[in-house]
Scaffold this motif. Structure first.
Motif, PDB file in Angstrom:
ATOM      1  N   GLN A 123       1.248  10.737  -0.558  1.00 37.72           N
ATOM      2  CA  GLN A 123       1.869   9.959  -1.635  1.00 37.72           C
ATOM      3  C   GLN A 123       2.951   9.018  -1.094  1.00 37.72           C
ATOM      4  O   GLN A 123       3.010   7.832  -1.467  1.00 37.72           O
ATOM      5  CB  GLN A 123       2.478  10.917  -2.668  1.00 37.72           C
ATOM      6  CG  GLN A 123       3.221  10.246  -3.817  1.00 37.72           C
ATOM      7  CD  GLN A 123       2.293   9.539  -4.788  1.00 37.72           C
ATOM      8  OE1 GLN A 123       1.103   9.891  -4.841  1.00 37.72           O
ATOM      9  NE2 GLN A 123       2.811   8.576  -5.526  1.00 37.72           N
ATOM     10  N   ASN A 124       3.779   9.519  -0.190  1.00 36.00           N
ATOM     11  CA  ASN A 124       4.863   8.700   0.336  1.00 36.00           C
ATOM     12  C   ASN A 124       4.357   7.595   1.255  1.00 36.00           C
ATOM     13  O   ASN A 124       4.815   6.450   1.174  1.00 36.00           O
ATOM     14  CB  ASN A 124       5.876   9.565   1.090  1.00 36.00           C
ATOM     15  CG  ASN A 124       6.732  10.404   0.151  1.00 36.00           C
ATOM     16  OD1 ASN A 124       6.720  10.205  -1.055  1.00 36.00           O
ATOM     17  ND2 ASN A 124       7.456  11.368   0.705  1.00 36.00           N
ATOM     18  N   TYR A 127       1.979   5.041  -0.920  1.00 39.29           N
ATOM     19  CA  TYR A 127       2.480   4.392  -2.134  1.00 39.29           C
ATOM     20  C   TYR A 127       4.009   4.225  -2.151  1.00 39.29           C
ATOM     21  O   TYR A 127       4.525   3.108  -2.277  1.00 39.29           O
ATOM     22  CB  TYR A 127       2.036   5.189  -3.377  1.00 39.29           C
ATOM     23  CG  TYR A 127       0.545   5.361  -3.453  1.00 39.29           C
ATOM     24  CD1 TYR A 127      -0.286   4.313  -3.817  1.00 39.29           C
ATOM     25  CD2 TYR A 127      -0.047   6.594  -3.146  1.00 39.29           C
ATOM     26  CE1 TYR A 127      -1.656   4.465  -3.881  1.00 39.29           C
ATOM     27  CE2 TYR A 127      -1.418   6.755  -3.210  1.00 39.29           C
ATOM     28  CZ  TYR A 127      -2.222   5.692  -3.571  1.00 39.29           C
ATOM     29  OH  TYR A 127      -3.573   5.853  -3.637  1.00 39.29           O
ATOM     30  N   GLU A 128       4.731   5.363  -2.061  1.00 39.59           N
ATOM     31  CA  GLU A 128       6.162   5.323  -2.329  1.00 39.59           C
ATOM     32  C   GLU A 128       6.919   4.452  -1.333  1.00 39.59           C
ATOM     33  O   GLU A 128       7.665   3.537  -1.727  1.00 39.59           O
ATOM     34  CB  GLU A 128       6.722   6.747  -2.323  1.00 39.59           C
ATOM     35  CG  GLU A 128       8.179   6.851  -2.766  1.00 39.59           C
ATOM     36  CD  GLU A 128       8.353   6.557  -4.245  1.00 39.59           C
ATOM     37  OE1 GLU A 128       9.495   6.256  -4.646  1.00 39.59           O
ATOM     38  OE2 GLU A 128       7.358   6.598  -4.993  1.00 39.59           O
ATOM     39  N   PRO A 130       5.781   2.156   0.973  1.00 46.55           N
ATOM     40  CA  PRO A 130       5.428   0.723   0.920  1.00 46.55           C
ATOM     41  C   PRO A 130       5.999   0.006  -0.306  1.00 46.55           C
ATOM     42  O   PRO A 130       6.431  -1.153  -0.214  1.00 46.55           O
ATOM     43  CB  PRO A 130       3.898   0.740   0.884  1.00 46.55           C
ATOM     44  CG  PRO A 130       3.519   2.013   1.549  1.00 46.55           C
ATOM     45  CD  PRO A 130       4.572   2.992   1.156  1.00 46.55           C
ATOM     46  N   TYR A 131       6.019   0.691  -1.462  1.00 45.26           N
ATOM     47  CA  TYR A 131       6.585   0.073  -2.664  1.00 45.26           C
ATOM     48  C   TYR A 131       8.076  -0.221  -2.486  1.00 45.26           C
ATOM     49  O   TYR A 131       8.557  -1.315  -2.817  1.00 45.26           O
ATOM     50  CB  TYR A 131       6.363   0.986  -3.862  1.00 45.26           C
ATOM     51  CG  TYR A 131       7.103   0.557  -5.093  1.00 45.26           C
ATOM     52  CD1 TYR A 131       6.663  -0.513  -5.852  1.00 45.26           C
ATOM     53  CD2 TYR A 131       8.273   1.213  -5.481  1.00 45.26           C
ATOM     54  CE1 TYR A 131       7.363  -0.921  -6.977  1.00 45.26           C
ATOM     55  CE2 TYR A 131       8.975   0.812  -6.613  1.00 45.26           C
ATOM     56  CZ  TYR A 131       8.513  -0.254  -7.355  1.00 45.26           C
ATOM     57  OH  TYR A 131       9.206  -0.654  -8.468  1.00 45.26           O
ATOM     58  N   LEU A 132       8.807   0.765  -1.948  1.00 46.06           N
ATOM     59  CA  LEU A 132      10.231   0.550  -1.728  1.00 46.06           C
ATOM     60  C   LEU A 132      10.491  -0.554  -0.707  1.00 46.06           C
ATOM     61  O   LEU A 132      11.425  -1.346  -0.858  1.00 46.06           O
ATOM     62  CB  LEU A 132      10.886   1.863  -1.285  1.00 46.06           C
ATOM     63  CG  LEU A 132      10.911   2.986  -2.331  1.00 46.06           C
ATOM     64  CD1 LEU A 132      11.443   4.273  -1.707  1.00 46.06           C
ATOM     65  CD2 LEU A 132      11.762   2.580  -3.528  1.00 46.06           C
ATOM     66  N   LYS A 133       9.632  -0.624   0.330  1.00 43.25           N
ATOM     67  CA  LYS A 133       9.798  -1.688   1.321  1.00 43.25           C
ATOM     68  C   LYS A 133       9.564  -3.063   0.700  1.00 43.25           C
ATOM     69  O   LYS A 133      10.286  -4.029   0.997  1.00 43.25           O
ATOM     70  CB  LYS A 133       8.830  -1.457   2.489  1.00 43.25           C
ATOM     71  CG  LYS A 133       9.281  -0.389   3.471  1.00 43.25           C
ATOM     72  CD  LYS A 133       8.312  -0.287   4.625  1.00 43.25           C
ATOM     73  CE  LYS A 133       8.831   0.653   5.698  1.00 43.25           C
ATOM     74  NZ  LYS A 133      10.018   0.114   6.392  1.00 43.25           N
ATOM     75  N   LYS A 134       8.537  -3.141  -0.169  1.00 40.97           N
ATOM     76  CA  LYS A 134       8.283  -4.419  -0.831  1.00 40.97           C
ATOM     77  C   LYS A 134       9.436  -4.798  -1.750  1.00 40.97           C
ATOM     78  O   LYS A 134       9.797  -5.980  -1.864  1.00 40.97           O
ATOM     79  CB  LYS A 134       6.980  -4.341  -1.626  1.00 40.97           C
ATOM     80  CG  LYS A 134       5.737  -4.328  -0.745  1.00 40.97           C
ATOM     81  CD  LYS A 134       4.475  -4.277  -1.587  1.00 40.97           C
ATOM     82  CE  LYS A 134       3.225  -4.270  -0.706  1.00 40.97           C
ATOM     83  NZ  LYS A 134       1.990  -4.187  -1.510  1.00 40.97           N
ATOM     84  N   GLN A 135       9.999  -3.812  -2.416  1.00 39.57           N
ATOM     85  CA  GLN A 135      11.157  -4.085  -3.269  1.00 39.57           C
ATOM     86  C   GLN A 135      12.326  -4.622  -2.453  1.00 39.57           C
ATOM     87  O   GLN A 135      13.006  -5.574  -2.858  1.00 39.57           O
ATOM     88  CB  GLN A 135      11.580  -2.808  -4.017  1.00 39.57           C
ATOM     89  CG  GLN A 135      10.637  -2.385  -5.126  1.00 39.57           C
ATOM     90  CD  GLN A 135      10.629  -3.390  -6.259  1.00 39.57           C
ATOM     91  OE1 GLN A 135       9.682  -4.159  -6.412  1.00 39.57           O
ATOM     92  NE2 GLN A 135      11.673  -3.392  -7.057  1.00 39.57           N
ATOM     93  N   LYS A 138      11.540  -8.134  -1.431  1.00 39.45           N
ATOM     94  CA  LYS A 138      11.658  -9.036  -2.579  1.00 39.45           C
ATOM     95  C   LYS A 138      13.123  -9.369  -2.869  1.00 39.45           C
ATOM     96  O   LYS A 138      13.480 -10.529  -3.103  1.00 39.45           O
ATOM     97  CB  LYS A 138      11.009  -8.396  -3.801  1.00 39.45           C
ATOM     98  CG  LYS A 138      11.009  -9.271  -5.035  1.00 39.45           C
ATOM     99  CD  LYS A 138      10.322  -8.570  -6.192  1.00 39.45           C
ATOM    100  CE  LYS A 138      10.350  -9.435  -7.447  1.00 39.45           C
ATOM    101  NZ  LYS A 138       9.681  -8.749  -8.587  1.00 39.45           N
ATOM    102  N   GLN A 507      14.599   4.660  -0.205  1.00 36.75           N
ATOM    103  CA  GLN A 507      13.683   4.472   0.913  1.00 36.75           C
ATOM    104  C   GLN A 507      14.037   5.392   2.078  1.00 36.75           C
ATOM    105  O   GLN A 507      13.152   6.019   2.691  1.00 36.75           O
ATOM    106  CB  GLN A 507      13.711   3.007   1.361  1.00 36.75           C
ATOM    107  CG  GLN A 507      12.790   2.713   2.555  1.00 36.75           C
ATOM    108  CD  GLN A 507      12.885   1.268   2.987  1.00 36.75           C
ATOM    109  OE1 GLN A 507      13.421   0.438   2.264  1.00 36.75           O
ATOM    110  NE2 GLN A 507      12.379   0.976   4.168  1.00 36.75           N
TER     111      GLN A 507
END
Length: 550
Positions: A123-124, A127-128, A130-135, A138, A507
């Motif tokens: 899960q980490n 999903y988790e 990579p999502y935080l890295k993209k945030q 951004k 993260q």
């Protein structure tokens, strides 16, 4: 053939994305491990509310939804340290320590914690994290855009301020109160007009006019005909200099409009405000009839008074017999010329007219800027254009004469012409003509420069004044608006920094937990497989290494 020691040292490589399936296939964890993990989660949620959180700050940061094997084990260790005496007679832990010991034992039974660890790792990693890295990327990109936007706004602010200062400098304004300063600047217009008249009256301009007039008279005048009149308006302004006073036409227009509006509305108001001193109380009405003898007014009616009929003597000529009726009176002989004199009203009207005349006189006086003379003709566009036409005519003539006198191809011919020309034309050489051109150009510049034209338009047109003030205030407002947008950029940057400061810990916590679960799985599996090294491969290592380097 490999020995037993060599086989024991062979590493076991497991792809992280198939770790859960690998454990189930090799029957290291039961196939229904997810149901058992869910049952343990229910128990954790139930027991977390009764957990004494004040014994350690770590317990206050926990969320029951994310408590897994590692968190349960740490809670158990904290409780074991803080309440070592909570054991029953059989030596087993009791109370909260015993509850959380049971939860840890449930995770360790059949290696259920390995299934949960594999699930959290997938899960980490997928999903988790990579999502935080993209945030984070951004937010960092938005902050970079804000930096560029801030730089552009600062450049625009500086440019707007420069344009506003230049516009004010052209009109001689400080920029504090634009409308008042523009009107005050109109006081400098008489000085400009005086300078124009001074330049027009200098000797070089006089010489240029005489030279041009003599040239036209000698060259372009037919025999036995009067010479053509040239530079009529330029001569007139020299002989009859106009007034230097300037009168704001828009102020006079406003005064007239205001006065006409007051006259229209003031008639009814004045009539309503007059006290006629009339009441409806009949007891106070003077009917001009008294109960005593009146003095004879010379109307052949004699004196009169109101008496009772019974008191009239029998032999009186005024005795009226009964039945005789009232004497007839001819209505046409009655004079109805009744005048109502209102001396107070006439006095009020006369006083109002006197005050109005004084106000108009004061207002007309205060509208004049400069001296108390009439409005300067130089404020009229047609008059200025006629002066400019004469100046341009003289300047064109002088420039043409300079070209002719300096042309080497026609130099001998010019000498011949000069020799036969009148004496007044022979004395003008290029050295004398050049200062004339300079002074005439100066007069033209004084009449046509932007400041003079704007000041004249200000005094001639209220609409132009409003438009000029509006343009200047718009430039100033643009600068103010841009500075406000800088504040908005600062507030937005603060919001992004707060967002970034909240994402970074999440993260980092996800990376730390993933690394701990990876180490737990590798250590636990190595002990299960008799000490063989176990390596979890795949993208997880790249992600964790990138997190360390970051």
């Amino acid at each position: 053939m490999q020995s037993q020691d060599d086989v024991r040292n062979l590493p076991i490589d497991i792809t992280f994305s198939r770790l859960g399936e690998w454990l189930v296939d090799r029957k290291r964890i039961p196939a229904d491990w997810r149901k058992k993990v869910a049952a343990i989660k229910v128990k954790i949620s139930k027991e977390f509310s009764s957990l004494p959180k004040d014994i350690d700050p770590y317990l206050q940061t926990l969320d029951p939804e994310v408590i897994g094997y590692l968190e349960a084990k740490k809670i158990y260790e904290i409780l074991l340290k803080t309440t070592p005496e909570s054991r029953n007679i059989f030596g087993r832990l009791s109370g909260a320590s015993g509850v959380w010991e049971a939860i840890v034992r449930a995770f360790e039974k059949d290696h259920i914690f390995l299934g949960e660890a594999a699930q959290i790792i997938i899960q980490n990693v997928n999903y988790e994290i990579p999502y935080l890295k993209k945030q984070v990327q951004k937010v960092q990109q938005q902050m970079a855009e804000l930096d560029r936007k801030e730089a552009d706004i600062k450049r625009s602010v500086a440019l707007s301020a420069t344009k506003y200062e230049e516009a004010c400098r052209e009109l001689g304004l400080q920029g504090n109160n634009v409308r008042r300063e523009v009107l005050e600047t109109a006081n400098s217009l008489p000085i400009t007009f005086a300078k124009i008249l001074e330049v027009i009256n200098i000797d070089s301009v006089s010489g240029a006019m005489e030279y041009y007039s003599a040239y036209v008279k000698d060259i372009h005048t037919e025999k036995d005909k009067p010479p053509r009149v040239v530079l009529e308006y330029l001569k007139d302004i020299r002989e009859n200099p106009p007034s230097l006073s300037v009168l704001g036409a828009f102020e006079a227009l406003d005064a007239d409009n205001k006065q006409s509006s007051e006259n229209t509305n003031g008639t009814d108001l004045a009539a309503d405000s007059i006290d006629w001193d009339i009441t409806l109380d009949t007891a106070e009405i003077d009917w001009d009839v008294s109960m005593v003898d009146e003095v004879d007014g010379g109307n052949d009616l004699g004196s009169y008074e109101i008496v009772n009929a019974s008191d009239i003597p029998e032999n009186s000529p005024f005795k009226v017999e009964e039945g005789q009726g009232h004497p007839e009176v001819d209505v046409s002989e009655i004079s109805w010329d009744v005048s109502v004199e209102t001396p107070q009203v006439e006095e009020i009207v006369d006083s109002a007219l006197l005050e109005s005349g004084q106000d108009n006189q004061i207002q007309s006086t205060t509208q004049v800027l400069g001296s108390g003379e009439e409005r300067s003709q130089l404020l009229e566009t047609e008059y200025r254009n006629k002066i400019l036409d004469d100046l341009y005519e003289v300047k064109a003539f002088l420039n043409q004469r300079l070209i002719e006198l300096r042309n080497e191809d026609t130099l001998s011919l010019q000498h011949h012409v000069q020799a036969v020309a009148p004496l007044v034309l022979q004395q003008y050489s290029p050295e004398i003509i050049e200062p004339m051109v300079v002074d005439i150009s100066m007069a033209i510049s004084l009449l046509t420069n932007k400041k003079t034209r704007d000041l004249v338009m200000i005094l001639n047109s209220k609409r132009f004044l409003d438009r000029l003030v509006s343009e200047l205030e718009e430039k100033k407002h643009r600068e103010v608006k841009l500075r406000e947008s800088l504040k908005d950029v600062g507030r937005r940057r603060m919001e992004l920094q707060n967002s970034l400061s909240s994402i970074w810990p999440k993260q980092e916590a996800a990376l730390v937990k993933t690394r701990a679960l990876k180490d737990l799985c590798e250590t636990s599996l190595s002990s299960i497989f008799d000490g063989r090294p176990v390596n979890i491969r795949g993208e997880i290592n790249t992600l964790l290494n990138a997190g360390v380097s970051a």
